[in-house]
Design a protein around this motif. Structure first.
Motif, short mmCIF file in Angstrom:
data_model
loop_
_atom_site.label_atom_id
_atom_site.label_comp_id
_atom_site.label_asym_id
_atom_site.label_seq_id
_atom_site.Cartn_x
_atom_site.Cartn_y
_atom_site.Cartn_z
N GLU A 1 19.47 -8.51 -8.21
CA GLU A 1 19.13 -7.79 -9.44
C GLU A 1 18.51 -6.42 -9.11
O GLU A 1 18.89 -5.40 -9.68
CB GLU A 1 18.14 -8.61 -10.27
N PHE A 2 17.57 -6.41 -8.18
CA PHE A 2 16.90 -5.16 -7.83
C PHE A 2 17.88 -4.19 -7.16
O PHE A 2 17.80 -2.97 -7.36
CB PHE A 2 15.71 -5.42 -6.91
N ALA A 3 18.80 -4.72 -6.37
CA ALA A 3 19.76 -3.86 -5.67
C ALA A 3 20.81 -3.28 -6.61
O ALA A 3 21.29 -2.16 -6.40
CB ALA A 3 20.43 -4.63 -4.54
N ARG A 4 21.16 -4.04 -7.65
CA ARG A 4 22.25 -3.63 -8.54
C ARG A 4 21.77 -2.93 -9.80
O ARG A 4 22.57 -2.29 -10.49
CB ARG A 4 23.07 -4.86 -8.93
N GLN A 5 20.48 -3.05 -10.10
CA GLN A 5 19.95 -2.45 -11.33
C GLN A 5 18.81 -1.48 -10.97
O GLN A 5 17.63 -1.86 -10.95
CB GLN A 5 19.45 -3.54 -12.27
N PRO A 6 19.16 -0.24 -10.66
CA PRO A 6 18.16 0.75 -10.22
C PRO A 6 17.01 0.92 -11.20
O PRO A 6 15.86 1.12 -10.77
CB PRO A 6 18.98 2.04 -10.11
N GLU A 7 17.27 0.82 -12.49
CA GLU A 7 16.20 1.01 -13.47
C GLU A 7 15.18 -0.12 -13.40
O GLU A 7 13.98 0.11 -13.59
CB GLU A 7 16.79 1.11 -14.89
N THR A 8 15.67 -1.34 -13.13
CA THR A 8 14.74 -2.47 -12.99
C THR A 8 13.83 -2.27 -11.80
O THR A 8 12.61 -2.47 -11.87
CB THR A 8 15.53 -3.79 -12.83
N LEU A 9 14.42 -1.86 -10.67
CA LEU A 9 13.62 -1.63 -9.46
C LEU A 9 12.67 -0.44 -9.66
O LEU A 9 11.52 -0.49 -9.22
CB LEU A 9 14.54 -1.37 -8.26
N LYS A 10 13.14 0.58 -10.33
CA LYS A 10 12.28 1.74 -10.60
C LYS A 10 11.07 1.32 -11.43
O LYS A 10 9.94 1.75 -11.16
CB LYS A 10 13.08 2.81 -11.35
N SER A 11 11.30 0.46 -12.41
CA SER A 11 10.19 -0.03 -13.23
C SER A 11 9.17 -0.81 -12.40
O SER A 11 7.96 -0.67 -12.58
CB SER A 11 10.75 -0.92 -14.35
N ILE A 12 9.67 -1.62 -11.46
CA ILE A 12 8.79 -2.37 -10.58
C ILE A 12 7.96 -1.43 -9.71
O ILE A 12 6.75 -1.60 -9.54
CB ILE A 12 9.60 -3.34 -9.68
N ARG A 13 8.60 -0.42 -9.17
CA ARG A 13 7.89 0.53 -8.30
C ARG A 13 6.84 1.30 -9.08
O ARG A 13 5.74 1.57 -8.57
CB ARG A 13 8.88 1.48 -7.63
N GLU A 14 7.17 1.66 -10.30
CA GLU A 14 6.20 2.38 -11.13
C GLU A 14 5.00 1.49 -11.46
O GLU A 14 3.85 1.94 -11.43
CB GLU A 14 6.87 2.88 -12.40
N TRP B 1 0.84 -1.21 0.00
CA TRP B 1 0.00 0.00 0.00
C TRP B 1 0.88 1.26 0.00
O TRP B 1 0.54 2.27 -0.61
CB TRP B 1 -0.92 -0.02 1.22
N ALA B 2 2.02 1.16 0.67
CA ALA B 2 2.94 2.30 0.72
C ALA B 2 3.77 2.43 -0.55
O ALA B 2 4.52 3.40 -0.71
CB ALA B 2 3.87 2.17 1.93
N GLY B 3 3.68 1.45 -1.45
CA GLY B 3 4.44 1.50 -2.69
C GLY B 3 5.79 0.83 -2.61
O GLY B 3 6.64 1.03 -3.49
N LEU B 4 6.00 0.02 -1.57
CA LEU B 4 7.28 -0.67 -1.37
C LEU B 4 7.19 -2.09 -1.93
O LEU B 4 6.36 -2.88 -1.47
CB LEU B 4 7.62 -0.72 0.12
N PRO B 5 8.03 -2.44 -2.91
CA PRO B 5 8.00 -3.80 -3.46
C PRO B 5 8.34 -4.84 -2.40
O PRO B 5 9.27 -4.65 -1.61
CB PRO B 5 9.06 -3.76 -4.57
N VAL B 6 7.60 -5.93 -2.40
CA VAL B 6 7.80 -7.03 -1.46
C VAL B 6 8.28 -8.25 -2.25
O VAL B 6 7.58 -8.73 -3.13
CB VAL B 6 6.50 -7.38 -0.71
N LEU B 7 9.48 -8.72 -1.93
CA LEU B 7 10.03 -9.91 -2.57
C LEU B 7 9.77 -11.11 -1.66
O LEU B 7 10.19 -11.12 -0.50
CB LEU B 7 11.53 -9.76 -2.79
N THR B 8 9.07 -12.11 -2.18
CA THR B 8 8.76 -13.29 -1.38
C THR B 8 9.18 -14.56 -2.10
O THR B 8 9.26 -14.60 -3.33
CB THR B 8 7.25 -13.35 -1.06
#
Length: 314
Positions: free
Chosen positions: A266-279, A222-229
């Protein structure tokens, strides 16, 4: 409480008296929201207090009892091939079985708090896990420490546990070759709104296998934080995957430990990938079933009506 026509408080009332009182009210459906948790009253349901008795939500697993007519789940938390392990007949909601709390609008979170206000470093990747400390097994802690070693400057943001547990976690980090200062412990906020607001500072929520984040995962999403499970083999170990799937974010669900680590890196080392997930999360939060409470209510009502029809009570 004002939403109900009648409420009856059974606290302090004996099981026998409570059962008689419930039976006198001639319920069609009795719903056990406790299961095997604190405050449970299984003796009432053993008395058969309604023609239809439902095990729902409070306990992530089977009751093991024969006096429930249904357990409410979804096809992720209880796949068809797992039904043999449940004493109750399984009834499915079409999306995640988990109802979420959207009472605090995203728009009301306010300005993003500063990192320093939360004792976080000004720079570096922030892994987070706000699960209760009893969900942190030695093995998942091993994996998390390996991530901190792999990602230079990263920290692990945890919910502040008891003083003894905090010291244990710090000691175990040091034993694994990680400076304990890289564990940051978040203190309890005055209200839920402040907690939701600060969650946005984290980069990735690392879920615990075996016993996932449940309401904690919903808050993070809900806060917009990706959850990896990492999806597990039990109800309690598949709840986060249920929520994430209902948001159309299956790329945040790992099928194995190796994939869990690979995705985290991958998410920690590739900011654009994580940004895409958050968007994607931001967009899907408004348009996918997990946070569509009105649809959830309709689906749940339809499930109850179906139970009544099958029992010829409606």
């Amino acid at each position: 409480m004002d939403a109900f026509d009648v409420t009856i408080n059974l606290h302090g009332v004996s099981d026998s008296e409570a059962a008689d009182l419930v039976l006198a009210n001639k319920l069609d459906i009795a719903i056990d929201l406790n299961g095997h948790t604190s405050g449970a009253r299984p003796a009432l349901f053993a008395r058969k207090i309604a023609p239809i008795q439902v095990n729902y939500l409070g306990y992530a697993g089977t009751s093991g009892a024969q006096f429930y007519d249904a357990l409410i789940g979804d096809e992720i938390v209880i796949p068809l091939e797992h039904q043999a392990h449940y004493s109750e007949p399984i009834v499915y909601l079409p999306n995640s079985f988990f109802p979420v709390d959207t009472s605090i609008p995203v728009e009301s979170f306010g300005a993003l708090p500063s990192r320093t206000s939360q004792d976080l470093p000004e720079a570096g990747f922030i892994f987070a896990c706000f699960n209760n400390s009893y969900k942190i097994t030695p093995h998942i802690f091993d994996l998390w420490m390996s991530l901190l070693k792999e990602v230079s400057g990263s920290v692990l943001w945890l919910s502040k546990p008891s003083p003894r547990a905090l010291l244990n976690l710090q000691k175990e980090a040091e034993n694994r070759g990680v400076d304990s200062s890289r564990l940051i412990f978040a203190t309890r906020t005055p209200g839920r709104s402040e907690h939701l607001s600060r969650l946005r500072l984290a980069d990735l929520f690392l879920d615990t296998p075996n016993y996932n984040a449940h309401a904690t995962a919903a808050d993070a999403l809900w806060a917009g934080l990706p959850v990896l499970t990492q999806i597990g083999n039990t109800f309690a170990g598949r709840v986060a995957a249920s929520q994430i799937s209902a948001m159309g974010l299956n790329e945040l669900i790992a099928d194995s430990e190796a994939e869990y680590i690979a995705k985290a890196l991958e998410f920690a080392r590739q900011p654009e990938t994580l940004k895409s997930i958050r968007e994607k999360l931001e967009v899907n939060r408004a348009h996918t079933p997990l946070f569509n409470t009105k649809q959830y209510v309709k689906d749940l009502e339809s499930l109850y009506i179906d139970l009544l029809n099958k029992a010829k009570l409606h």
